[in-house]
Design an enzyme around this catalytic site. Structure first.
Site, PDB file in Angstrom:
ATOM      1  N   ASP A 408      36.242  31.931  40.190  1.00 50.02           N
ATOM      2  CA  ASP A 408      36.411  31.565  38.794  1.00 50.02           C
ATOM      3  C   ASP A 408      37.222  32.655  38.078  1.00 50.02           C
ATOM      4  O   ASP A 408      36.968  33.847  38.254  1.00 50.02           O
ATOM      5  CB  ASP A 408      35.031  31.409  38.144  1.00 50.02           C
ATOM      6  CG  ASP A 408      35.109  31.026  36.694  1.00 50.02           C
ATOM      7  OD1 ASP A 408      35.640  29.944  36.397  1.00 50.02           O
ATOM      8  OD2 ASP A 408      34.643  31.812  35.842  1.00 50.02           O
ATOM      9  N   GLU A 437      41.307  30.634  40.360  1.00 50.05           N
ATOM     10  CA  GLU A 437      42.072  30.343  39.150  1.00 50.05           C
ATOM     11  C   GLU A 437      42.907  31.570  38.806  1.00 50.05           C
ATOM     12  O   GLU A 437      42.403  32.524  38.229  1.00 50.05           O
ATOM     13  CB  GLU A 437      41.125  30.026  37.989  1.00 50.05           C
ATOM     14  CG  GLU A 437      40.330  28.753  38.154  1.00 50.05           C
ATOM     15  CD  GLU A 437      39.419  28.526  36.963  1.00 50.05           C
ATOM     16  OE1 GLU A 437      39.593  27.500  36.283  1.00 50.05           O
ATOM     17  OE2 GLU A 437      38.542  29.360  36.710  1.00 50.05           O
TER      18      GLU A 437
END
Length: 713
Positions: A408, A437
């Site tokens: 994340d 990400e």
């Protein structure tokens, strides 16, 4: 020790630099001097700079002495007024990092006759172990001994299984209670660590066919609770690890749900939203709260809200292992979503209590940075932070036998940390997927060190969520009314050619990635509106059947592009969250996988299932290197905005000579001329699969908003 009333403040900001801040009310002359006291010895301080502030005067002082961090020092002025020397910005210096890097094991090491406790707390002047009986009838406080590199240690020589524990840490004259950052088991809601014997938990053994390259994956993202919480999911233990592990569950119409359905769909990997211990759901309540899990509390412990018994620390571990084992037994792999970029609350986190200021980034003014948008950024570039992240990843890999990690907000982390993770994971299993990400976030880390998309060339074999693909195919995520190529917008035509080829740069264009295994192709995930909800807004006046076709075309492009395809669970049956664009704590009614909807749109599910089978049946859809894509993938000259490409001379990549794919995003039928030969159609506007539907040569009519896949022997 009790915190004192301080007339003025003194901070150790570098190994030999002390900052003293005195209110104007106490500052009566310029003949001020300072000395440092420790165990009766006095050390003179040299004032290097004096700075007038609005309400204070700041002195920057230097000492020639090597201070012993972890000892109690006092600063005394010429009027004999004393204050304690507090730990300041020194913890954020490279000298501190070098001096206190410890490469050994931390946490609890349990044996039946003794247990060893180790805590890294270099700035502490004292550390105690608070040991609580499992029935909470009694507790004891045990001193730890300081060893090298700021590690505190104690051994307790008796069987401590099931005992609860926390640490009491004294820093800046204040005692704070913290849960062990390395805890592998906790009480309900994570309030204390628990001593367990991991050898008594389920032992996992993985037997899966080899995964040659990341592009051989088809990732299916889901949330443990979403998967089974729907009234008609057929699961008996809804919203739990064990519910997600149930096989043979069915809808009211008798079709597969849950894990059985995912297996039928044909994907290779299940990506689970965060399942480490997180805040936001009361584990002992009725689970009326909902949370995605991006509120990390304890990184090495499964969350108790998915357990059938949060009181039992063994239960959540064994039940998660049961889920992973069942997934593996069905030939699927597990990716866990990990949130090493921030904590739930910096001030109350174990990291901040144990070593204040060290684990988090601060800006040039000394304030906590906020690139994550949640109030804190983990300082992964510091050695002991990087060690913690690496230790945690390897713990999940070895103890829980997971097959991949989705990082994340990976752009908050530094490149060295991510590359060290890749190297360490490769020593155990090179097929483990690392994806994240890679957004460019506003954190104090220098741009050239961020693990983001812009630095992808320095992050080999680490996949990045491709927002170029996402916004080109469906339209901007942040402009609901922007339409992408798959929705008929010719403006995105040239970009669509690039993303279909893995975003590695073809036809003399510069690519986004060096290799296709770095491109995670998607149009929908748990974040933002589902594709269906976006279409419902921006195509309000469109024929419903066309909306379904646009949706299907976008999903097909994810699956037939070079790179790593990623599907959001339920995307294949037009998942809706009733227009909610940020459902991280919305109700089950918003977030649940609606299995009735899966039956309603079963023909669309079958179509996507067929496209997945086509992709996995032939290596040409999964070319593992950029040079192979440029060699074997050739775009045809067609009337815009039609797109067609040939995967040619691919004998070594499967049982046919050529493959042709055609996309028609327009609302009119178009006739195209085929390359020479007899072509077998395996996907048209209605059906798809590895069994030919029809044969065609010379001409092919592309129906409105459609995909065609053809093979030639």
């Amino acid at each position: 020790m009790i915190a004192i009333e301080r007339e003025y403040q003194a901070y150790l900001d570098e190994m030999k630099i002390i900052t003293i801040i005195i209110p104007h009310a106490l500052h009566h002359d310029d003949e001020r001097t300072f000395t440092l006291e420790c165990d009766g010895d006095e050390i003179p301080l040299t004032i290097v700079e004096k700075i007038n502030l609005n309400e204070f005067i700041k002195y920057i002082c230097h000492t020639q002495e090597e201070l012993i961090i972890g000892s109690q020092y006092w600063v005394k002025d010429h009027l004999q007024r004393k204050t304690d020397l507090q730990v300041g910005a020194v913890t954020r210096t490279s000298a501190f990092d070098e001096a206190f890097y410890y490469d050994g094991p931390l946490g609890v090491s349990y044996q039946t006759n003794h247990t060893t406790f180790k805590l890294w707390a270099p700035t502490a002047t004292g550390v105690k172990l608070k040991l609580i009986a499992s029935d909470r009838c009694n507790q004891e406080i045990i001193d730890l001994t300081r060893e090298e590199k700021g590690v505190w240690k104690v051994e307790v020589h008796r069987d401590l299984e099931h005992s609860l524990y926390t640490y009491l840490v004294c820093i800046n004259l204040q005692w704070k209670e913290a849960v062990d950052p390395y805890a592998v088991a906790v009480t309900a809601n994570g309030e204390e660590g628990v001593i367990i014997d991991l050898n008594k938990t389920k032992r996992l053994e993985k037997k899966l066919s080899p995964l040659e390259n990341a592009v051989d994956s088809v990732i299916y993202e889901t949330h443990i609770r979403d998967l089974t919480i729907h009234p008609n999911s057929g699961a008996s233990r809804k919203g739990t690890y064990l519910g997600a592990a149930e096989m043979g569950t069915k809808t009211r119409n008798g079709t597969a749900t849950g894990l059985s359905y995912i297996k039928e769909l044909g994907v290779t990997h299940i990506e689970l939203l965060p399942l480490h211990d997180f805040a936001g759901v009361d584990e002992l309540g009725k689970k009326v709260e909902y949370n995605w899990g991006y509120n990390p509390l304890h990184y090495n412990v499964p969350d108790g809200s998915y357990s059938t018994n949060p009181h039992d620390p063994y239960s959540r571990i064994n039940e998660l292992k049961q889920l992973i084992e069942t997934i593996h037994q069905n030939g699927l792999r597990v990716i866990v979503d990990v949130v090493y970029n921030h904590v739930y609350e910096r001030e109350t986190s174990s990291f901040e209590k144990v070593v204040p200021g060290y684990y988090f980034r601060h800006d040039e003014h000394g304030m906590p940075s906020n690139g994550t948008g949640v109030g804190n950024d983990i300082a992964s570039e510091r050695k002991m932070v990087r060690k913690f992240i690496l230790d945690s990843v390897l713990f999940w890999l070895k103890e829980y036998q997971v097959d991949g990690f989705r990082f994340d907000l990976m752009g908050i982390l530094d490149m060295d940390t991510m590359n060290e993770i890749r190297s360490a994971v490769d020593l155990i299993d090179p097929s483990v997927l690392l994806i994240g990400e890679g957004w460019d976030l506003n954190t104090p880390l220098p741009n050239e060190r961020k693990a983001n998309i812009h630095n992808q060339s320095s992050l080999p074999r680490i996949g990045q969520f491709n927002d170029w693909f996402r916004d080109c195919i469906k339209g901007s995520t942040f402009n609901t009314y922007d339409l992408g190529y798959a929705l008929g917008n010719e403006h995105y035509y040239d970009m669509a050619l690039q993303v279909l080829a893995g975003s590695i740069g073809v036809n003399h264009h510069e690519g986004l990635f060096s290799e296709p295994n770095q491109s995670v192709n998607y149009v929908e995930s748990h974040d933002n509106h589902t594709l269906w909800d976006k279409l419902a807004v921006c195509l309000q006046n469109e024929d419903p059947s066309n909306i379904q076709k646009y949706h299907r075309l976008a999903t097909v492009m994810v699956l037939l592009s070079q790179g790593i395809p990623f599907l959001h669970s339920g995307q294949e049956f037009f998942r809706t969250k009733k227009g909610e664009g940020n459902s991280y704590k919305s109700s089950d009614e918003i977030n649940q996988l609606d299995w009735d909807r899966k039956d309603e749109f079963c023909h669309h599910v079958d179509y996507i299932k067929g496209i997945i089978a086509i992709r996995l049946s032939h290596r040409a859809f999964r070319l593992p290197a950029a040079d192979l894509i440029r060699k074997h993938m050739c775009f045809l000259s067609l009337k815009k905005p039609l797109i067609g490409w040939i995967l040619q001379d691919v004998d070594s990549y499967g049982p046919c000579q050529s493959i042709a794919v055609f996309l028609n995003p327009t609302k009119t039928a178009e006739v195209i001329t085929l390359p020479d030969g007899d072509w077998r159609i395996v996907a048209d506007d209605e059906k798809s699969g590895i069994i030919p539907i029809n044969h065609v040569k010379e001409k092919l009519e592309l129906k409105p908003i459609s995909t065609y896949v053809l093979f030639k022997d």
